[in-house]
Scaffold this motif. Structure first.
Motif, short mmCIF file in Angstrom:
data_model
loop_
_atom_site.label_atom_id
_atom_site.label_comp_id
_atom_site.label_asym_id
_atom_site.label_seq_id
_atom_site.Cartn_x
_atom_site.Cartn_y
_atom_site.Cartn_z
N VAL A 112 0.83 -1.21 0.00
CA VAL A 112 0.00 0.00 0.00
C VAL A 112 0.86 1.26 0.00
O VAL A 112 0.64 2.19 -0.78
CB VAL A 112 -0.94 0.01 1.22
CG1 VAL A 112 -1.68 1.34 1.33
CG2 VAL A 112 -1.95 -1.14 1.11
N ILE A 113 1.87 1.28 0.85
CA ILE A 113 2.68 2.49 1.04
C ILE A 113 3.38 2.92 -0.24
O ILE A 113 3.36 4.10 -0.62
CB ILE A 113 3.73 2.27 2.16
CG1 ILE A 113 3.03 2.12 3.51
CG2 ILE A 113 4.73 3.43 2.21
CD1 ILE A 113 2.26 3.33 3.96
N VAL A 114 4.00 1.99 -0.95
CA VAL A 114 4.81 2.38 -2.11
C VAL A 114 3.96 2.89 -3.27
O VAL A 114 4.49 3.53 -4.19
CB VAL A 114 5.72 1.21 -2.60
CG1 VAL A 114 6.69 0.81 -1.51
CG2 VAL A 114 4.88 0.02 -3.04
N GLY A 115 2.66 2.64 -3.24
CA GLY A 115 1.80 3.14 -4.30
C GLY A 115 0.91 4.28 -3.89
O GLY A 115 -0.05 4.61 -4.58
N THR A 116 1.22 4.92 -2.77
CA THR A 116 0.36 5.98 -2.23
C THR A 116 0.86 7.36 -2.65
O THR A 116 2.05 7.64 -2.60
CB THR A 116 0.31 5.88 -0.69
OG1 THR A 116 -0.27 4.63 -0.32
CG2 THR A 116 -0.51 7.01 -0.09
N ASN A 117 -0.09 8.21 -3.03
CA ASN A 117 0.24 9.58 -3.44
C ASN A 117 0.96 10.33 -2.33
O ASN A 117 0.69 10.11 -1.14
CB ASN A 117 -1.04 10.34 -3.79
CG ASN A 117 -1.81 9.68 -4.91
OD1 ASN A 117 -1.24 9.03 -5.77
ND2 ASN A 117 -3.12 9.85 -4.90
N CYS A 118 1.85 11.20 -2.71
CA CYS A 118 2.60 12.09 -1.81
C CYS A 118 3.79 11.43 -1.14
O CYS A 118 4.70 12.13 -0.68
CB CYS A 118 1.72 12.72 -0.73
SG CYS A 118 0.40 13.76 -1.35
N ILE A 119 3.81 10.11 -1.02
CA ILE A 119 4.93 9.46 -0.33
C ILE A 119 6.10 9.32 -1.30
O ILE A 119 6.03 8.55 -2.26
CB ILE A 119 4.51 8.09 0.24
CG1 ILE A 119 3.41 8.28 1.28
CG2 ILE A 119 5.72 7.38 0.86
CD1 ILE A 119 2.88 6.99 1.86
#
Length: 244
Positions: free
Chosen positions: A22-29
């Motif tokens: 989830v994290i690696v595909g999340t906007n802004c990260i």
């Protein structure tokens, strides 16, 4: 807004994929740091193989969550920090993106806590679903100030809460479907219960009984946030998010 996600982990090879997917595909990260706190199950190698864009900081032996965070923050490149636990179950990308959007929209908010609304009733009864939630969005500089104190492993979240209260920071929570994996599930009933008991003893010893009551009674309120409509041009921009 560019965000760094900081994830401490210890023997989480079996669980961390649900988080990193989830994290690696999340906007802004734009930066993800995993601090391997002396894992013995190949957690760091597993991350390196399947998520090469994630930065790995390795500690030679287990020092606890607070020490892992303190080490990891020295590698953070961005002003906004997302703290995330490695053992979450049921992580929802839309909830995470809504929280990050809300943080960008409300400049007056200093920290957003993701409240674990699916926690058992006894966890909600003493507000651990919000007070001890490891999922938070805050300024890197604020966490750096908190970490100047001498803290034990389990005291980080309540230390952040105390810092926010003492400096009159604005803190809000948003609902969060994900739940953490409890220590009794990882370590068994006896060892897990012993760890849970030690955690609460450390917490009360650090903040004191009166301040713990203050956190229980009045710390933070809900932020009711509705995501604005996303136009086609913005959607294309979001799809081009990259790590830098």
């Amino acid at each position: 807004m560019k965000v760094t996600c900081l994830i401490p982990c210890f023997n989480e090879r079996e669980r961390i994929s649900q988080v990193l997917d989830v994290i690696v595909g999340t906007n802004c990260i734009h930066q993800v740091i995993c601090v391997d706190d002396g894992s013995e199950d190949g957690t760091a190698e597993f991350i390196q193989e399947y998520w090469p864009q994630v930065e790995i900081v390795r500690l030679s032996q287990n020092h606890g969550k607070t020490a892992a965070i303190a080490k990891g923050i020295t590698y953070v490149r961005h002003d906004v920090l997302l703290m995330m636990d490695a053992d979450l179950q049921g992580l929802q990308k839309d909830e995470l993106e809504a929280a990050l959007e809300a943080y960008t929209q409300y400049n007056s908010i200093d920290m957003i806590i993701m409240r674990r609304v699916n926690s058992p009733w006894f966890v909600k009864w003493y507000r651990s679903d919000v007070l001890l939630s490891g999922e938070r969005i805050l300024r890197t500089s604020d966490l750096q100030q908190v970490l100047k104190q001498k803290l034990k492993c389990y005291q980080l979240e309540v230390a952040i809460n105390r810092y926010m209260l003492r400096h009159k920071k604005v803190v809000r929570w948003m609902p969060w479907s994900a739940i953490n994996t409890y220590k009794v599930d990882k370590l068994g009933v006896i060892d897990g219960s012993r760890k849970e008991f030690k955690m609460y003893v450390d917490i009360v010893n650090y903040v004191g009984f009166s301040h713990m009551c203050l956190q229980l009674a009045s710390f933070t309120k809900r932020l009711r946030y509705k995501s604005p409509p996303v136009h086609a041009e913005q959607r294309q921009l979001y799809s081009n998010t990259y790590f830098s």
